[in-house]
Design an enzyme around this catalytic site. Structure first.
Site, PDB file in Angstrom:
ATOM      1  CB  SER A   1      54.546  46.277  41.711  1.00 24.75           C
ATOM      2  OG  SER A   1      53.659  45.821  42.702  1.00 24.75           O
TER       3      SER A   1
ATOM      4  CE  LYS B   1      52.707  33.839  41.459  1.00 25.60           C
ATOM      5  NZ  LYS B   1      53.615  34.442  42.464  1.00 25.60           N
TER       6      LYS B   1
ATOM      7  CD  GLU C   1      23.492  44.450  43.443  1.00 28.85           C
ATOM      8  OE1 GLU C   1      22.714  43.930  44.297  1.00 28.85           O
ATOM      9  OE2 GLU C   1      23.867  43.847  42.427  1.00 28.85           O
TER      10      GLU C   1
END
Length: 358
Positions: A196, A219, A263
Site C-alpha cells: 500500500s 483498527k 440515486e
C-alpha cells in the site's frame, strides 16, 4: 492453505504509518459481504415481472420485521459502499496510488462494475423513479454512433424498457455481484504484491513495516463495527432518507415524474450529462472525466506540495457542487454552472495527474 491465509491476513507486512483512511478498503469488503448475503435473501423473495415486481417489493417491506430490515440493509449498504468508495479513491488520488498501475486498474474496474451493479439494482423495484431513470439513461446509449441502436436493443431487449428488460436486469444484477467478488480478490492480490501507499509518502509500500495482525485488524474491525452500527441507527431512525418519494409509486409508462434523477451517488455524472445539450456530447464529457480519473501516470509529486493540495480540493469541491446541481431542475442557472463546473473538474484532473513528473 493455512499458511496462505496466515501470510495474507495475519503476518502480512504493512507500513506502520497508515491512518484510519486506510481502513476504507476493509470496510468496503465488509459491506460487500453484507450486500451479498442480503441480496441472496432478497433474490429468493423477488419476482422479475413488470406487473408483480413492485407489489412483491412492497410485500417484502411490509411482510415481517426480518424482510424489512434485510431490504433496507441492502438499500443503505449501497450508500455506505459508495461513501467508502469516495473516501478510498479520494485517498488513493491524494497519495498518487495510480502510480501502482495493476492495483489501480483493477480498483477502477471494480468502481465501474459497482456503478453498473448499483444502477441495475435501482431498476429492480420497478417504481416510478427506477423505471424512468432506466428509460432516460438507457436512451443515452442510442446516441452512440454506428452501434447505438444495436447496443440499445441488446440491452433493453426491444424498442423500449419492458418486461424483457427487467428480466435481463435481474439476471445481470445477480451474476455481476459474483464478478465483483472475484475482482475484489484480484485487487487484494495486487495490493499484497506491491504494498500500500502511505501517509509519509515513503517510496516503498513495505518500508518501516509491522504485522497486519493485531494492530491493523483491530483498527479495521473497530471501523467496520462502528459503521455497521451507524447503518442500523439510520435504518431504524430514518429508513427512507436515501429514497425518493416516487419509490412508493408503481411504474407507469404514461405518467412522467416532474423531476427524473438517479440515486445520489450518480448525481454528478447526471449533472455532466445534462450540461451538454446533445446526448452524445454529455456522454463524451462523462467518458473523458472517467478516462482522466483512471489514467495512471508517473506523477510522483509529494502530496504535501501546497499547489497540488489546492488542485485536489478544487476537484473535490467541484464534484460536490455537481452532485448538488444534479438534483436541481435542468434550467438556468443550474445548467450553465454545471457546464463550468464540469470543465473545471476535467481540467483540474489533467493538471493534477500530468503537471508534475516528480
Amino acid at each position: 492453505m493455512l499458511n496462505l491465509l496466515r501470510g495474507n491476513l495475519l503476518d502480512l507486512p504493512t507500513n506502520s504509518s497508515l491512518s484510519y483512511y486506510w481502513c476504507s478498503g476493509f470496510m468496503i469488503s465488509g459491506f460487500l459481504v453484507i450486500q451479498l448475503v442480503s441480496g441472496i435473501i432478497l433474490s429468493l423473495l423477488y419476482v422479475a415481472d413488470v406487473n408483480l415486481s413492485f407489489p412483491c417489493v412492497m410485500e417484502i417491506t411490509n411482510d415481517s420485521m426480518f424482510s424489512w430490515v434485510v431490504r433496507y440493509l441492502h438499500i443503505w449498504g449501497v450508500s455506505f459502499i459508495f461513501i467508502l468508495f469516495s473516501v478510498h479513491m479520494g485517498r488513493a488520488l491524494y497519495y498518487s496510488s495510480y502510480t501502482k498501475v495493476p492495483l489501480w486498474n483493477v480498483g477502477f474496474i471494480l468502481y465501474l462494475l459497482m456503478m453498473v451493479e448499483a444502477f441495475l439494482g435501482y431498476i429492480l423495484p420497478w417504481h416510478q423513479m427506477s423505471y424512468w431513470a432506466a428509460t432516460v439513461l438507457t436512451s443515452v446509449v442510442q446516441s452512440v454512433p454506428l452501434i447505438g441502436g444495436t447496443l440499445y436493443t441488446f440491452i433493453v431487449g426491444g424498442f423500449s424498457v419492458t418486461n424483457v428488460t427487467l428480466v435481463r436486469v435481474f439476471a445481470a444484477h445477480v451474476v455481476l455481484a459474483f464478478i465483483i467478488v472475484g475482482a475484489s480478490i484480484i485487487h487484494l492480490f495486487y495490493l499484497h504484491k506491491v504494498g500500500s501507499n502511505n501517509s509519509l509518502f515513503l517510496p516503498s509500500g513495505y518500508t518501516d513495516v509491522v504485522y497486519f495482525h493485531s494492530y491493523y485488524t483491530n483498527k479495521d474491525l473497530f471501523c467496520l463495527f462502528s459503521l455497521v452500527c451507524l447503518c442500523f441507527i439510520l435504518i431504524f431512525v430514518s429508513p427512507d432518507l436515501v429514497l425518493d418519494v416516487e419509490s412508493y409509486l408503481q411504474a407507469d409508462p404514461l405518467v412522467t415524474p416532474a423531476s427524473i434523477k438517479p440515486e445520489w451517488y450518480f448525481l454528478f455524472y447526471y449533472a455532466m450529462l445534462r450540461s451538454v445539450s446533445s446526448k452524445i456530447g454529455g456522454l463524451i464529457l462523462v467518458i473523458v472525466f472517467l478516462f482522466m480519473l483512471w489514467l495512471p501516470t508517473n506523477n510522483y509529486s509529494c502530496n504535501y506540495f501546497l499547489a497540488r493540495q489546492g488542485l485536489y480540493w478544487v476537484i473535490v469541491t467541484q464534484l460536490l457542487l455537481l452532485s448538488y446541481l444534479g438534483a436541481c431542475a435542468p434550467e438556468d442557472p443550474y445548467v450553465i454552472i454545471s457546464q463550468v463546473s464540469s470543465f473545471i473538474s476535467v481540467f483540474s484532473l489533467i493538471l493534477y495527474k500530468g503537471f508534475w513528473s516528480y
